[in-house]
Write a protein that holds these residues in place. Structure first.
Motif, PDB file in Angstrom:
ATOM      1  N   SER A 194     -12.799   2.806  -7.009  1.00  0.00           N
ATOM      2  CA  SER A 194     -11.675   2.745  -6.061  1.00  0.00           C
ATOM      3  C   SER A 194     -10.932   4.074  -5.967  1.00  0.00           C
ATOM      4  CB  SER A 194     -10.689   1.621  -6.459  1.00  0.00           C
ATOM      5  OG  SER A 194     -11.349   0.391  -6.515  1.00  0.00           O
ATOM      6  N   LEU A 195     -11.567   5.050  -5.340  1.00  0.00           N
ATOM      7  CA  LEU A 195     -10.975   6.385  -5.217  1.00  0.00           C
ATOM      8  C   LEU A 195     -10.412   6.662  -3.835  1.00  0.00           C
ATOM      9  CD1 LEU A 195     -13.732   8.448  -7.079  1.00  0.00           C
ATOM     10  CD2 LEU A 195     -11.611   7.506  -8.022  1.00  0.00           C
ATOM     11  N   GLN A 196     -10.324   5.633  -2.988  1.00  0.00           N
ATOM     12  CA  GLN A 196      -9.892   5.901  -1.620  1.00  0.00           C
ATOM     13  C   GLN A 196      -8.473   6.445  -1.527  1.00  0.00           C
ATOM     14  OE1 GLN A 196     -10.628   2.974  -2.939  1.00  0.00           O
ATOM     15  NE2 GLN A 196      -9.492   1.242  -2.049  1.00  0.00           N
ATOM     16  N   ASN A 197      -7.644   6.208  -2.518  1.00  0.00           N
ATOM     17  CA  ASN A 197      -6.259   6.706  -2.503  1.00  0.00           C
ATOM     18  C   ASN A 197      -6.037   7.791  -3.547  1.00  0.00           C
ATOM     19  OD1 ASN A 197      -5.492   4.826  -0.484  1.00  0.00           O
ATOM     20  ND2 ASN A 197      -5.317   3.222  -2.062  1.00  0.00           N
ATOM     21  N   GLN A 198      -7.102   8.378  -3.987  1.00  0.00           N
ATOM     22  CA  GLN A 198      -6.987   9.372  -5.069  1.00  0.00           C
ATOM     23  C   GLN A 198      -7.386  10.763  -4.558  1.00  0.00           C
ATOM     24  OE1 GLN A 198      -5.602   8.567  -7.810  1.00  0.00           O
ATOM     25  NE2 GLN A 198      -5.646   6.319  -7.549  1.00  0.00           N
ATOM     26  N   GLY A 199      -6.699  11.206  -3.502  1.00  0.00           N
ATOM     27  CA  GLY A 199      -7.005  12.519  -2.947  1.00  0.00           C
ATOM     28  C   GLY A 199      -6.730  13.648  -3.925  1.00  0.00           C
ATOM     29  N   VAL A 200      -5.655  13.523  -4.709  1.00  0.00           N
ATOM     30  CA  VAL A 200      -5.318  14.562  -5.683  1.00  0.00           C
ATOM     31  C   VAL A 200      -6.438  14.703  -6.706  1.00  0.00           C
ATOM     32  CG1 VAL A 200      -3.678  15.276  -7.470  1.00  0.00           C
ATOM     33  CG2 VAL A 200      -2.850  14.191  -5.363  1.00  0.00           C
ATOM     34  N   PHE A 201      -6.972  13.550  -7.138  1.00  0.00           N
ATOM     35  CA  PHE A 201      -8.052  13.594  -8.115  1.00  0.00           C
ATOM     36  C   PHE A 201      -9.284  14.281  -7.544  1.00  0.00           C
ATOM     37  CE2 PHE A 201     -11.965  11.439  -9.539  1.00  0.00           C
ATOM     38  CZ  PHE A 201     -11.998  11.949 -10.834  1.00  0.00           C
ATOM     39  N   LEU A 202      -9.601  13.992  -6.277  1.00  0.00           N
ATOM     40  CA  LEU A 202     -10.766  14.612  -5.663  1.00  0.00           C
ATOM     41  C   LEU A 202     -10.584  16.123  -5.531  1.00  0.00           C
ATOM     42  CD1 LEU A 202     -11.629  11.978  -2.899  1.00  0.00           C
ATOM     43  CD2 LEU A 202     -12.818  12.367  -5.048  1.00  0.00           C
TER      44      LEU A 202
END
Length: 1754
Positions: A1219-1227
């Motif tokens: 569930s990385l759809q809201n993890q832009g900072v992580f990307l």
């Protein structure tokens, strides 16, 4: 009954009637008692008066007169008779007898002052009335007897006439000398019989006697003889006897009381006073009254069910006849009277079995009785006539079998008399062969009698046709109206006269219900009435065929109370069938007057036979109906019908009486069938004389007798005929009453039956002697296979005697004794050849000796072992469930060397304790032949010893593996609680073992102290190679103690401990190079983890550590990770299933930084909860991190980035389902990490914009990077749009691969030079893309438009591939626009679907013609003629083409096909050609063959399933040979596929010429080519030159044993072979064994397909798989293999560590086999699926829940 004076004894009478006298005197007043007291002696009277109780006083007074003088006693009885009131009638009768014998007594005298007024003068008249009536009754009965017996040939002696009492067997308790408990007889409640005389039936009164007998058996005659005997004084206990006939009772329709009934049929009383006196006697003395009711079968109605009657019925109450008779028979009226009823056997159920009810059956004549009767019948005919007639009757089997019934015997005599009288007894007579024919002769005899015995030219049947028709009509009327007696008014006078004079009818006197007398008419016998009724059915034109068919019903002999009542013998159908015989046709024609009579009669007869044929075809007929069908068939004399009826393999006959006629009929149909048959008699009553008919059953191969009725006498009679049964192979005499006496006779008889193969005498009353006698006989039966003698009575000594006798029998194969429950013996038919062979290991047959529950103790061991010496070889000696104890076991071990060769001894349940187990452990180490000891301490107390039989045989040379340390021994102890002291004792003994030793301690309770004892000695066990501790209840500390063995013993190579499940420690002979530790499903605390780590620190050889499912949680995981750097682990660590959170997961990830040796970490917090750490094995440049379903939040992701940033080496990162759809900072952070070179993002919920941005950011560092992204939406237009944008944004993308819903983007380093093959262009921007492919992405042509411009810019593109593309006009335009611009294109692959011909033509025109173009692959296209022509021309413009694929393409004519081939063969540089399913004509084939001769560089050729339009020469071989001959120049051939050519042997031999030169051949596929076994052998010989061969496909041919033998040799020369397909051939078991020899050398084999292999014996093939370490895919489907294969696979699968797929479809594996496979699956982690379709398996079984077991295609 009166007494004579000299017989009278007063004291005796007083004693006899004492109770009645006391009761009477207690009711009298004092005046009567004073008269009696006056007779007592005064002194005695004074003593008596001291008794205060009146009854005591009276009783003492009566006792006084018992011993008084005769005169005093007489006076006492006289006073009672004279002065007492209310004297009971029976007592009064006795007193009268006394009074009449009293001299000088004046009964009219009384004293002057007498106040008594009893009417003494009344008593004498009452008794006189009874005597008068009794005399009249006797007179009538004697007169009836005279009438009935006037035609009887000789007097009947009742004491010499026998009946069989039928009664239910009581519970039979056997004297079990071995098992003390009693057992119930298996046939409790079955009817049995014993003989009694008819006279004895009335000796006992107050009961209901039912006399059964067939029609004509003489029941009526016997009851009249009983009446006569009573009238003559034979039954003194019966004062009155009434004999009533049911045929007379049929005439009564009104209600009658019992009194009315009796005085209606018997002498009427002169006045009411007489009738009252007689009836009062009946009511007062019912025990002295007997009622005989004769012929219940002739009664029209059924008796009323007694449950519907009142509890007690008033005898004076008028009742219906059924209620009145039921009341008498069921004790509702006169409960103490005697009732005697005669009926046929089928009607006995109507009696309702009242209290005191007994049944007896009247037997017919035996052979001697028939002869005596016949001699009496013919005694007036003269000696010569009599002799010939009697001999004729006795020599005719059919007449004799009928004559066992007395009535039929008389009829047979009449028949013979008629035949002799009409034809002369000197003539050669044609005897009747059926019952119907006999009655036809009786009819003719009657007509001859009416004719006065004269002879006329007109046949009698024709002469008296009208009379016969009238008589048969009358008979049918009586049959349908259940009328036996016809009133004289019902029969015309002329017919009466004819019937009486001919003897067909007889006149009887009748009593009507109003008391008047009349006359009636009856047929000579019921059977004659039925015969004439059948005659009417077969001759009357008024009877339709449907009406006739309704009369043909098979009658069952099993009766129930609900069956309808019939007064007849149910023989009508027999006579109808008999009249259907061909021999009766002429007689029936004589009774016809119409024209065409013969044809009409024959049609009528055919109807009957067809109905019987229908019955014969039914499979639902019961035994009684089968017998009836046989009788009907016997009557028809039809051989075709007899064959149909007799063709069944077994006749099951249950609980019926079988007479000689039945047996004769059975013999008739079985002889006609001419096939082996089994006769199964269960509970049937069979006369001994009937057994003499059995030899006429020529084809009976099995006889079964099961009933308690069958005793020694029956066995003796059976013995007399056994030797005559030449076809008999099996004899079952079971559930009977056979004793040792009968067994001895049976044994002697069996000696004359050398063909007997099976004998069963189970469930009898045999004892030791009887069993011994039978056992002795068996050695003289050369063909015996099995003997059963269970459920008899055998002692322990009898068991020992039995084994002694069996040891002397060379053919014995198994002796199985289980107490008295089972005694079974099995024999081999090849003992002679076995004895000559000395190789026991290979040819000795199995011999099992089982003595279970035989109470064998230590005292019997010496004798037992001495008797077992007679066996040269014993596979199994089973002594379970006895009482040997430790001492008995020790004695057996001591005597083992004297016992010969034994493979296994079972001493379970013998009271052996742990001391005995220790003794066995010592024996295991010291006795070389003892290989395994299996002991279980659970409720079954299993204890089995297994031996190495090969080491005992002196003549056999031991192999090195059997003569040293390689000999394996095993001690298995399960379900024991081994205390520390016993553990020390066991280990002390096991240390001494010099052979490879396996110890199994499973399902035990082991304390830590016991484990300590084990661990102390474990390092000293130098021969131990496996310690199995499965399902042991270990504490965590105990488990850690076992782990310590890794440090304490350098030979330990694996410690695998699963809490209360599979657990073991493995050893190697020397120091182990590597070791594995698996500790799972324990609860490990932090302290336990630290303790474990300290233990493992001392294990430098540790390669793999598994700590799964130990509830470590985050704290335990952190503790372990902290300890990890100190551990010397070389391979991996598994911490799966420990319920850790994201915190624990990050601790595991951090191990990549804290422990330098960690090269990979895998964490999944999802359902599978998997966590792995991998360590470096070889030089690895980077590390790998896989995180799946971890549900990280922002904090965790930030921590993850920090950890990754510290990673010292390049990293591969895989994130799945996170569930990385809201993890832009992580990307963003991820893209900036320079340590990551490969990123795999699977199903993380990313959208297109995130992927575009990530690709752009990830490539900023200008280094080589690999991006792999998988999302479910990455298909169709979405994935095309994403690719187009990525190409526009990122010029450094070198390769793009799209497969289904995933994309793989490879980015080259920024400073890498362009390919040398690229062409310089003036444009400033040129993407670096070299390869792009789309496969299975649901892309359509219309989706490709956005990709046009980006692809056109990719000038360096070399590979373009589209698979499964739905092409349309838009798609064609895309390729037309793109392909010409790709000047560097080398490889083009287009797998297009639904392409129109026009689109294909456009596409063909766009093909590149650049010099660098090398590979073109087009498949599944419909080219059309124009397209084929364009492609042909296009191919000529690409001379450098090296690979061409046109598989599955079609649509052209043969002419255009030739153009295509011409273009193809111009490409002389081709190295690969694939033309599967190509359609050509012969000319095209020739062009192709000519072209092949010039293609010297060709390496890969696929021509599967090519089709030729004009196929004559191709099919006949010319075309094939032409094409194959062109292969001569292929020197570089690596792959060749020629499937479905059907080339046969000619083509194969041509191909074989060139194969030896293909030394680089990697793949050969010749499936479906009709290659014979001989040609296959040549082919495989040629392949021996192809040492590099990797794939060999030879399925769907005709290969057999010769090919298999050659293959086993060739496989040894093909070390690189990875795929072998031999499915659908004709290999036999020998072929499969030969294949095994080759399989063991195939170390590289990955795929083995043996579907429908041709042999069901694939056990050895399965076993050989353990020698194939690379095997991944195995198919053994459609081979009808059973559980033996499954059992072998269960052992082999854990050794096949790479196996993924196993196909066992369509075999005969049962649930048992499937469970064996399922049990091993936990040890097979690599297996993905096992297909078990179409096997007889219960897939709902709880043990078959592993998801990898697949039972259906759904």
């Amino acid at each position: 009954m009166r007494m004579e004076r000299e017989d009278w004894t007063g004291g005796f009478l007083v004693a006899q009637e004492a109770s009645a006298l006391v009761d009477l005197l207690c009711q009298q007043d004092s005046g009567v008692l004073d008269r009696i007291f006056a007779l007592v002696e005064p002194n005695t009277m004074d003593q008596l008066r001291s008794l205060t109780n009146n009854r005591d006083l009276v009783s003492a007074t009566v006792d006084y007169f018992k011993t008084s003088e005769h005169t005093i006693c007489r006076r006492f009885l006289t006073v009672i008779y004279q002065y007492c009131e209310n004297i009971p009638f029976l007592l009064e009768t006795t007193l009268v007898s006394v009074a009449e014998n009293t001299t000088g007594t004046n009964f009219s005298h009384t004293s002057d002052n007498d106040n008594f007024s009893p009417s003494r003068n009344v008593k004498r008249p009452r008794l006189d009335h009874l005597k008068i009536y009794t005399d009249a009754l006797k007179s009538m009965i004697l007169q009836k007897h005279k009438t009935v017996t006037q035609a009887v040939l000789k007097d009947i002696s009742l004491d010499d006439t026998w009946v069989y009492l039928r009664h239910r067997n009581p519970l039979r308790v056997k004297d079990r000398t071995i098992q003390p408990q009693a057992s119930l007889d298996a046939h409790e409640g079955e009817e049995s019989e014993h003989k009694v005389s008819v006279e004895s039936l009335l000796k006992t009164t107050s009961r209901v006697v039912v006399l059964l007998g067939q029609a004509g058996s003489g029941k009526t005659l016997l009851v009249h003889c009983l009446g006569r005997s009573w009238a003559k004084g034979s039954f003194p206990s019966i004062h009155l006897l009434f004999l009533l006939e049911f045929r007379q009772l049929n005439l009564i329709s009104r209600d009658l009381s019992l009194k009315d009934l009796l005085f209606l049929f018997y002498p009427a009383c002169e006045d009411d006073e007489e009738s009252e006196a007689v009836f009062e006697f009946i009511l007062s003395n019912p025990e002295k009254v007997c009622f005989i009711f004769d012929g219940y079968d002739e009664f029209r109605a059924k008796l009323t069910n007694p449950r519907k009657l009142e509890g007690f019925i008033d005898p004076n109450k008028p009742l219906t006849m059924t209620d009145l008779l039921s009341g008498l028979c069921n004790r509702k009226i006169l409960p103490d009277c005697t009732v005697f009823v005669t009926c046929r056997p089928r009607d006995v159920t109507d009696m309702f079995a009242s209290p005191g009810f007994i049944t007896c059956e009247l037997q017919g004549f035996d052979r001697l009785g028939v002869k005596e009767y016949a001699e009496q019948y013919f005694h007036e005919k003269g000696d010569e006539f009599k002799k010939k007639a009697v001999n004729l009757l006795m020599d005719s089997r059919h007449l004799l079998s009928m004559s066992h019934v007395p009535g039929l015997c008389h009829i047979c005599c009449v028949c013979v008399d008629h035949l002799f009288s009409s034809g002369g007894y000197h003539a050669d007579l044609q005897l009747p062969t059926s019952l119907t024919q006999i009655y036809m002769q009786i009819l003719l005899a009657s007509l001859r009698r009416f004719n006065g015995g004269g002879v006329s030219g007109t046949p009698l049947l024709q002469r008296y046709r009208n009379k016969i028709v009238e008589m048969s009509q009358l008979a049918l009327k009586g049959l349908e109206g259940s009328t036996i007696v016809f009133m004289d008014t019902e029969v015309p006078p002329e017919l009466q006269d004819f019937g009486i004079k001919s003897g067909i009818l007889s006149s009887v006197k009748l009593t009507c219900e109003d008391g008047s007398l009349g006359y009636g008419l009856t047929f000579m016998h019921l059977t004659m009435l039925e015969f004439l009724a059948a005659l009417h059915l077969m001759t009357s034109q008024n009877i339709t065929e449907s009406q006739l068919k309704k009369k043909l019903n098979l009658k069952t002999r099993w009766t129930t109370k609900t069956d309808p009542k019939s007064v007849f013998t149910d023989s009508l159908h027999l006579y109808v069938c008999g009249l259907a015989a061909e021999v009766c046709t002429s007689s029936l024609v004589q009774l016809q007057v119409a024209e065409g009579a013969t044809a009409w009669v024959q049609r009528r007869q055919a109807v009957v036979r067809n109905v019987l044929l229908g019955f014969a075809g039914s499979t639902s007929q019961t035994g009684p109906k089968i017998v009836e069908l046989c009788r009907c068939t016997r009557e028809t004399q039809d051989s075709k019908l007899a064959r149909a009826v007799g063709s069944r393999p077994q006749f099951e006959l249950r609980n019926i009486r079988l007479n000689a006629v039945d047996m004769d009929s059975l013999a008739f149909v079985t002889a006609a069938a001419d096939q082996n048959v089994c006769l199964d008699f269960g509970g049937c009553s069979i006369d001994l004389d009937c057994l003499e008919i059995l030899p006429s059953f020529k084809n009976v191969d099995r006889l079964i007798f099961r009933s308690r009725k069958y005793d020694d006498r029956f066995a003796e009679a059976l013995c007399g005929i056994l030797s005559k049964l030449q076809a008999l192979r099996r004899l079952d005499f079971i559930s009977g009453s056979l004793t040792d006496v009968g067994a001895a006779k049976l044994a002697r008889a069996l000696e004359d039956c050398p063909h007997i193969t099976h004998l069963d005498v189970s469930d009898n009353s045999l004892k030791d002697e009887g069993i011994r006698v039978i056992a002795e006989t068996l050695s003289r039966l050369p063909n015996i296979c099995s003997v059963l003698m269970g459920k008899n009575i055998i002692s322990t000594e009898g068991v020992l005697t039995l084994i002694e006798k069996m040891a002397a029998c060379t053919s014995i194969q198994e002796v199985h004794v289980e107490g008295n429950k089972e005694i079974s013996l099995s024999f081999s038919q090849s003992s002679d050849t076995i004895c000559e062979n000395t190789d026991l290991n290979n040819t000795e047959e199995t011999k099992n000796v089982r003595f279970k529950k035989c109470n064998i103790t230590v005292s019997h061991v010496a004798s037992l072992c001495n008797k077992l010496k007679g066996f040269s070889f014993i596979t199994l000696l089973d002594l379970s469930y006895n009482s040997l104890g430790n001492k008995g076991l020790k004695k057996i071990l001591d005597l083992l060397p004297k016992l010969g060769t034994i493979q296994e001894i079972n001493v379970s349940e013998n009271g052996v304790d742990m001391d005995g187990v220790v003794m066995l452990a010592s024996a295991l180490c010291n006795q070389k032949n003892l290989r395994r000891v299996n002991a279980s301490g659970n409720e079954k107390k299993k204890l089995v010893l297994c031996f190495d039989t090969s080491r005992r045989h002196a003549t056999r040379q031991l192999t090195p593996s059997e003569n040293g340390i390689h000999v394996h021994k095993k001690l298995s102890l399960t379900h024991y609680d081994i205390q520390p002291a016993y553990m020390a004792k066991l280990c002390k003994q096991l240390v001494k073992c010099e052979n490879l030793l396996e110890i199994e301690f499973s399902h035990l309770k082991l304390s830590n102290e016991s484990i300590e004892k084990l661990m102390l000695i474990l390092p000293e066990m130098s021969s131990l190679h496996l310690l199995n501790l499965s399902h042991v209840d270990l504490s965590t500390n105990g488990a850690l103690l076992l782990v310590r063995s890794l440090a304490d013993c350098q030979r330990v190579t694996a410690v695998e401990l699963r809490h209360q499940a599979e657990a073991f420690i493995k050893f190697v002979p020397e120091k182990a190079e590597a070791a594995i530790c698996k500790l799972t499903e324990y609860k490990l605390s932090k302290t336990n983890v630290e303790k474990l780590s300290r233990i493992l620190e001392n294990c430098p050889r540790l390669s793999e550590l598994v700590l799964s499912h130990n509830l470590l949680r985050d704290e335990g995981v952190k503790c372990f990770v902290d300890c990890l750097p100190k551990l010397k682990i070389s391979s991996s660590v598994s911490i799966s299933g420990n319920r850790m959170t994201q915190v624990g997961a990050l601790d595991l990830v951090n191990s990549m930084n804290t422990c330098e040796k960690v090269v990979a970490v895998e964490v999944s917090l999802g359902v599978d909860d998997q966590s792995l750490i991998h360590f470096v094995k070889e030089h690895v440049n980077g590390k790998t991190l896989r995180l799946r379903e971890c549900s990280f939040d922002v904090i965790h992701l930030k921590k993850l980035v920090e950890i990754l940033n510290r990673c010292p080496r390049l990293l591969t990162l895989e994130l799945s389902s996170n569930s990385l759809q809201n993890q832009g900072v992580f990307l963003d952070s991820l893209a900036e990490l320079s340590t990551i070179h490969t990123v795999k993002l699977r199903n993380n919920g990313l959208v297109s914009e995130q992927i575009e941005y990530f690709v752009k950011q990830f490539s900023r560092c200008h280094q080589h990077r690999d991006i792999r992204i998988e999302e479910p939406w990455l298909t169709g237009s979405a994935v095309i749009g994403l690719i187009a944008k990525c190409l526009n944004l990122q010029p450094y993308i070198r390769e793009i691969r799209v497969n289904r819903a995933s994309i793989n983007i490879i980015i080259k380093e920024a400073n890498s030079s362009p390919s040398s093959t690229s062409i310089v262009h003036p444009e400033n921007f040129s993407p670096a893309l070299q390869s792009i492919s789309f496969d299975g992405c649901d892309i359509e042509g219309q989706h490709l438009t956005p990709l046009t411009l980006p692809i056109q810019k990719c000038l360096a593109l070399q590979d373009l591939k589209f698979s499964q593309l739905k092409v349309d006009r838009k798609g064609t335009e895309f390729f037309s626009a793109v392909i010409p611009s790709l000047l560097n294109l080398r490889n083009l692959t287009l797998d297009l679907k639904e392409a129109a011909e026009d689109d294909v033509e456009t596409l063909a025109e766009a093909l590149p013609n650049t010099p660098g173009f090398e590979s073109l692959s087009l498949s599944q296209l419909v080219l059309g003629d124009r397209g084929a022509a364009i492609f042909g021309r296009a191919l000529q413009s690409v001379p450098n083409l090296k690979s061409f694929n046109l598989s599955q393409c079609s649509g052209w004519t043969t002419a255009r096909g030739r153009d295509l081939v011409k273009g193809l063969v111009q490409c002389v540089s081709l190295a690969e050609i694939r033309l599967d399913s190509l359609v050509l004509d012969e000319e095209g084939i020739s062009i192709l063959a000519q072209g092949f001769s010039h293609l010297d560089s060709l390496r890969r050729l696929s021509l599967n399933n090519i089709r030729v339009v004009t196929s004559e020469t191709f099919v006949n071989g010319t075309g094939i040979l032409c094409l194959l001959s062109s292969f001569k120049g292929f020197r570089q051939m690596e792959e060749i596929e020629l499937e479905s050519w059907r080339m046969g042997d000619g083509g194969t031999y041509e191909l074989v010429k060139y194969i030896p030169s293909w030394t680089k051949l990697l793949k050969l596929s010749l499936s479906d080519n009709s290659i014979s076994d001989q040609a296959g052998e040549k082919l495989l010989t040629a392949l021996s030159h192809c040492r590099a061969l990797q794939k060999l496909q030879l399925s769907k041919n005709k290969l057999g044993q010769a090919s298999a033998a050659k293959l086993s040799q060739v496989l040894l020369l093909l070390p690189q072979l990875s795929e072998l397909n031999l499915s659908e051939n004709r290999f036999d078991p020998q072929g499969s064994k030969a294949l095994c020899e080759g399989l063991i050398s195939l170390k590289a084999l990955k795929i083995l397909h043996l579907t429908s292999f041709g042999s069901s014996d694939l056990v050895d093939v399965a076993s050989s798989l353990k020698h194939c370490p690379s095997i991944e895919d195995v198919s053994l489907s459609w081979n009808e293999c059973g559980d033996s294969l499954a059992s072998t696979l269960a052992k082999i699968l854990p050794l096949c560590t790479k196996l993924k797929r196993l196909d066992l479809e369509a075999n005969k594996i049962t649930t048992t086999g499937a469970k064996a496979i399922a049990k091993c699956l936990p040890l097979c982690p690599s297996i993905e699926v096992i297909r078990l379709w179409r096997n007889p398996i219960d897939k709902e079984d709880e043990n078959l829940k592993d998801e990898r077991l697949n039972f259906s295609s759904v």
